[in-house]
Design an enzyme around this catalytic site. Structure first.
Site, mmCIF file in Angstrom:
data_model
loop_
_atom_site.group_PDB
_atom_site.id
_atom_site.type_symbol
_atom_site.label_atom_id
_atom_site.label_comp_id
_atom_site.label_asym_id
_atom_site.label_seq_id
_atom_site.Cartn_x
_atom_site.Cartn_y
_atom_site.Cartn_z
ATOM 1 N N THR A 117 3.184 -16.008 72.484
ATOM 2 C CA THR A 117 4.524 -16.051 71.296
ATOM 3 C C THR A 117 4.148 -17.605 71.157
ATOM 4 O O THR A 117 5.001 -18.319 71.868
ATOM 5 C CB THR A 117 5.421 -15.808 72.170
ATOM 6 O OG1 THR A 117 5.459 -14.912 72.327
ATOM 7 C CG2 THR A 117 7.119 -16.310 71.127
ATOM 8 N N LYS A 142 8.134 -11.207 66.017
ATOM 9 C CA LYS A 142 8.558 -11.214 68.181
ATOM 10 C C LYS A 142 10.036 -12.289 67.991
ATOM 11 O O LYS A 142 10.701 -12.140 68.700
ATOM 12 C CB LYS A 142 7.807 -12.158 68.297
ATOM 13 C CG LYS A 142 8.024 -12.758 70.026
ATOM 14 C CD LYS A 142 8.460 -11.411 70.674
ATOM 15 C CE LYS A 142 8.779 -12.361 72.227
ATOM 16 N NZ LYS A 142 6.844 -12.524 73.113
ATOM 17 N N LYS A 161 11.519 -22.697 74.221
ATOM 18 C CA LYS A 161 9.652 -22.587 73.220
ATOM 19 C C LYS A 161 10.402 -21.384 72.149
ATOM 20 O O LYS A 161 10.480 -21.977 71.591
ATOM 21 C CB LYS A 161 9.201 -22.587 74.654
ATOM 22 C CG LYS A 161 8.019 -22.764 73.548
ATOM 23 C CD LYS A 161 7.345 -21.503 73.490
ATOM 24 C CE LYS A 161 6.749 -19.889 74.231
ATOM 25 N NZ LYS A 161 6.098 -18.830 73.548
#
Length: 298
Positions: free
Chosen positions: A104, A179, A247
């Protein structure tokens, strides 16, 4: 589900909580797997369990004979470190080989690596996953892909070793953007569930019973089904860590600033996760948002 593909030479870079079982599924599907991990002891452990496969000491070495190179590392910098440079995967990959990244990361780094790959006569797909550690262990991840359709179709039968669904959503970078949409949805859902459980507890309700009831109606969600009862028990020692979620939300907020999109709820929940980190919950599951309310009551 796709039919079982012919065995291939593949490489897997990054054997963390996601990559370790994903590489295992590739081996169990009959592929010849070469693994690389920054901490060599982790790669040695993986190989000890599967001695028929190979360990490489650099990403370049791992990629040298691979038809497809997979990676799942921490962030943009980690990704660049295993892909670029004299010891990076791109330096070892043969012409026409395919690089599939499950990290990711930002859409920008995916577009950058796609451009470099094409310049070198190779192919790149950004393919972040959803499903967490449990999905990786069970081989039932959902994968969102950005890249050429031919490249996605090429990786599909191989990656189905650890996936339940693989969908191309656009060109390079689109997988990462999808995502981000996923993480924005999760952040809002977990915060709402935390507030609802806290509200019900203060009101004196048996929240496990209430969750059973409302879980059969319009309020039902994956988070409620899989995290609601553990939230009432304050169990957070599993799942997707708060550090990782922050994050990911940082990527969402950075992309939103770049495009001028307002994400007020996401920004607020990100700060709530910072509160959880201040409580020592860096490695707690994301459902630990409810722990804020316990702290605020003191």
């Amino acid at each position: 589900m796709s039919s079982t593909p012919a065995p291939m030479n593949v490489a897997f870079l990054g054997l963390g909580v996601m990559g370790y079982p994903m590489a295992r599924h590739l081996a169990e599907a009959g592929h010849a797997v070469t693994v690389y991990n920054r901490t060599t002891a982790k790669a040695e452990q993986w190989l000890a369990e599967r001695p028929a496969h190979r360990l490489a000491l650099t990403p370049r070495e791992a990629a040298a004979q691979a038809d497809i190179v997979f990676s799942c590392v921490g962030n943009d910098d980690d990704l660049r470190s295993v892909v670029l440079g004299d010891d990076g995967a791109f330096a070892g990959m043969k012409p026409g080989a395919l690089y599939v990244d499950h990290t990711t990361a930002s859409a920008d780094v995916s577009r950058e690596l796609d451009r470099i790959a094409r310049e070198k006569g190779m192919n790149f797909v950004d393919a972040p996953v959803s499903g967490g550690q449990a999905g990786a262990e069970k081989g039932c991840l959902t994968i969102m892909c950005g890249g050429a359709e031919t490249s996605v179709e090429r990786m599909r039968p191989v990656a189905m070793a650890y996936a339940q669904a693989i969908t191309r959503v656009g060109e390079a970078g689109a997988g990462q953007l999808a995502k981000m949409v996923n993480q924005i949805c999760i952040a809002g859902l977990v915060q709402a569930l935390s507030e609802a459980i806290h509200f019900g507890e203060v009101a004196g309700l048996d929240m496990k019973q209430v969750l059973d009831v409302i879980g059969k109606g319009a309020a039902q969600s994956w988070q409620m089904d899989n995290r609601g009862k553990t939230m009432t028990d304050r169990q957070f020692d599993f799942g997707f860590a708060v550090d990782w979620m922050r994050k990911d939300l940082g990527l969402c907020l950075a992309e939103a600033r770049r495009t001028g999109v307002s994400l007020p709820v996401t920004a607020l929940v990100d700060q709530f996760y910072a509160d959880v980190q201040a409580l020592g919950g860096n490695r707690w599951d994301t459902s630990s948002l409810i722990a804020r309310f316990d702290h605020l009551k003191r």
